[in-house]
Design a protein around this motif. Structure first.
Motif, short mmCIF file in Angstrom:
data_model
loop_
_atom_site.label_atom_id
_atom_site.label_comp_id
_atom_site.label_asym_id
_atom_site.label_seq_id
_atom_site.Cartn_x
_atom_site.Cartn_y
_atom_site.Cartn_z
N PHE A 96 -13.06 29.38 95.40
CA PHE A 96 -11.88 28.67 95.90
C PHE A 96 -10.59 29.20 95.28
O PHE A 96 -9.51 28.92 95.78
CB PHE A 96 -12.02 27.17 95.64
CG PHE A 96 -12.93 26.47 96.60
CD1 PHE A 96 -12.48 26.09 97.85
CD2 PHE A 96 -14.25 26.22 96.27
CE1 PHE A 96 -13.32 25.45 98.76
CE2 PHE A 96 -15.11 25.61 97.16
CZ PHE A 96 -14.65 25.22 98.41
N GLN A 97 -10.71 29.98 94.21
CA GLN A 97 -9.53 30.60 93.61
C GLN A 97 -9.32 32.03 94.11
O GLN A 97 -8.31 32.65 93.79
CB GLN A 97 -9.67 30.62 92.08
CG GLN A 97 -9.56 29.24 91.44
CD GLN A 97 -9.76 29.28 89.94
OE1 GLN A 97 -10.25 30.28 89.40
NE2 GLN A 97 -9.39 28.22 89.26
N SER A 98 -10.26 32.55 94.88
CA SER A 98 -10.17 33.92 95.39
C SER A 98 -9.16 34.00 96.52
O SER A 98 -9.32 33.37 97.57
CB SER A 98 -11.55 34.38 95.89
OG SER A 98 -11.45 35.60 96.57
N GLN A 99 -8.10 34.76 96.31
CA GLN A 99 -7.07 34.90 97.34
C GLN A 99 -7.62 35.58 98.59
O GLN A 99 -7.25 35.22 99.71
CB GLN A 99 -5.89 35.70 96.78
CG GLN A 99 -5.15 35.00 95.67
CD GLN A 99 -3.94 35.79 95.19
OE1 GLN A 99 -3.70 36.91 95.63
NE2 GLN A 99 -3.17 35.20 94.29
N GLY A 100 -8.52 36.54 98.40
CA GLY A 100 -9.12 37.21 99.55
C GLY A 100 -9.94 36.27 100.41
O GLY A 100 -9.86 36.30 101.64
N ALA A 101 -10.72 35.41 99.76
CA ALA A 101 -11.55 34.46 100.49
C ALA A 101 -10.70 33.43 101.22
O ALA A 101 -10.95 33.10 102.38
CB ALA A 101 -12.52 33.76 99.54
N VAL A 102 -9.67 32.93 100.54
CA VAL A 102 -8.78 31.93 101.15
C VAL A 102 -8.06 32.53 102.35
O VAL A 102 -7.93 31.91 103.41
CB VAL A 102 -7.78 31.39 100.12
CG1 VAL A 102 -6.73 30.50 100.79
CG2 VAL A 102 -8.50 30.62 99.03
N ALA A 103 -7.58 33.77 102.19
CA ALA A 103 -6.89 34.44 103.30
C ALA A 103 -7.84 34.69 104.47
O ALA A 103 -7.45 34.55 105.64
CB ALA A 103 -6.29 35.77 102.82
N ALA A 104 -9.09 35.03 104.16
CA ALA A 104 -10.07 35.26 105.21
C ALA A 104 -10.37 33.97 105.97
O ALA A 104 -10.51 33.98 107.20
CB ALA A 104 -11.35 35.83 104.61
N VAL A 105 -10.47 32.86 105.25
CA VAL A 105 -10.69 31.57 105.91
C VAL A 105 -9.53 31.24 106.84
O VAL A 105 -9.72 30.81 107.99
CB VAL A 105 -10.87 30.44 104.86
CG1 VAL A 105 -10.87 29.08 105.54
CG2 VAL A 105 -12.16 30.63 104.09
N ALA A 106 -8.30 31.45 106.34
CA ALA A 106 -7.12 31.16 107.15
C ALA A 106 -7.10 32.01 108.41
O ALA A 106 -6.80 31.52 109.51
CB ALA A 106 -5.85 31.40 106.33
N THR A 107 -7.46 33.29 108.29
CA THR A 107 -7.50 34.17 109.45
C THR A 107 -8.55 33.73 110.45
O THR A 107 -8.30 33.69 111.67
CB THR A 107 -7.79 35.62 109.02
OG1 THR A 107 -6.78 36.06 108.10
CG2 THR A 107 -7.81 36.56 110.22
N SER A 108 -9.73 33.38 109.96
CA SER A 108 -10.81 32.92 110.85
C SER A 108 -10.41 31.65 111.59
O SER A 108 -10.70 31.50 112.78
CB SER A 108 -12.09 32.68 110.05
OG SER A 108 -12.67 33.90 109.63
#
Length: 266
Positions: A56-68
């Motif tokens: 939940f602190q990973s910027q890449g994961a958060v950005a990927a969720v937002a894109t999806s």
């Protein structure tokens, strides 16, 4: 139809075996998201919440969720409009080639994803000269998400018939008024169910996305694929996979409840 005792026992055993094969791997992924191991070893040597915090602190994961989420919402909205219009045209009007159009609308969901991806990649880059971006991903997802909305809407239109719409027209209502006050209220739950299924279908799509996404577009499935075999990333990927399962289950469950409630009312 009534089954004999041996048939019921055989059916129960087969059902349990299938459910075990399907859901045990998902359970393993869930457990590994809490494992202290960085290599997804089994059984887990210990349990920790460290990977959930890091995910939940990973910027890449958060950005990927937002894109999806952005892609899924946009593809769902396009599918709602086009799927509804297509269902009305094919169910309420008779014209030459209607069966062929119906087949062409449903075909994208039946085609292998890799075929759809290659075809759309060639279409965007070679024929249209359009650079791959988030918009090409949205258009690509809409091509098969339309089918879920279309199938739900046309099934509802077939069940409801045209009596109420004809009565509305006889009383002087125009086409738009009839759609707004008569047709749409009957379609509302079917469209919502179709939209939820379309969202879930788009959210976890990876094959078509791989062929139609530009270099700067990373959806959550692509993020998982890119990080699956990187050092110390496997537990974080497990966390993201669990989140994806939950996100996918919720709209499917709601859509199923909506369809079930409609059948019960009838």
């Amino acid at each position: 139809m009534r089954l004999g005792k041996s048939a019921r026992v055989t059916l129960a055993i087969a059902t349990v075996a299938i459910l075990v094969v399907v859901y045990i791997p998902l359970f393993v992924v869930l457990v590994n998201s809490f494992s202290t191991s960085t290599s997804l070893s089994w059984p887990p040597p210990g349990f920790t919440l460290e990977w959930w915090v890091k995910a939940f602190q990973s910027q890449g994961a958060v950005a990927a969720v937002a894109t999806s989420v952005q892609v899924a919402i946009a593809a769902t909205l396009i599918s709602l409009v086009l799927g509804t219009l297509l269902s009305l045209a094919l169910q309420r009007f008779d014209f030459f080639g209607r069966s062929a159009v119906n087949l062409l609308v449903i075909l994208p969901i039946a085609l292998p994803g890799i075929i759809t991806g290659i075809a759309l990649n060639n279409f965007f880059r070679t024929i249209m000269g359009i650079p791959l971006s988030i918009w090409t991903v949205i258009i690509a997802h809409a091509t098969f998400c339309i089918v879920t909305v279309f199938n739900n809407a046309i099934a509802r239109l077939r069940r409801t018939g045209t009596n109420l719409e004809e009565a509305s027209a006889d009383l002087g209502a125009g086409v738009w008024t009839t759609f707004r006050l008569v047709t749409f209220p009957q379609l509302r739950s079917a469209l919502l169910a179709g939209a939820l299924l379309a969202f879930a279908l788009s959210f976890d799509e990876i094959i078509v996305t791989t062929f139609t996404a530009g270099s700067g577009v990373t959806t959550l499935p692509i993020f998982i694929l890119n990080n699956m075999f990187r050092p110390n990333q496997a537990p974080i990927v497990s966390v993201i996979a669990v989140v994806m399962v939950v996100i996918s289950i919720v709209p499917i469950y709601i859509a199923q409840r909506l369809s079930g409630s409609e059948q019960t009312k009838r």
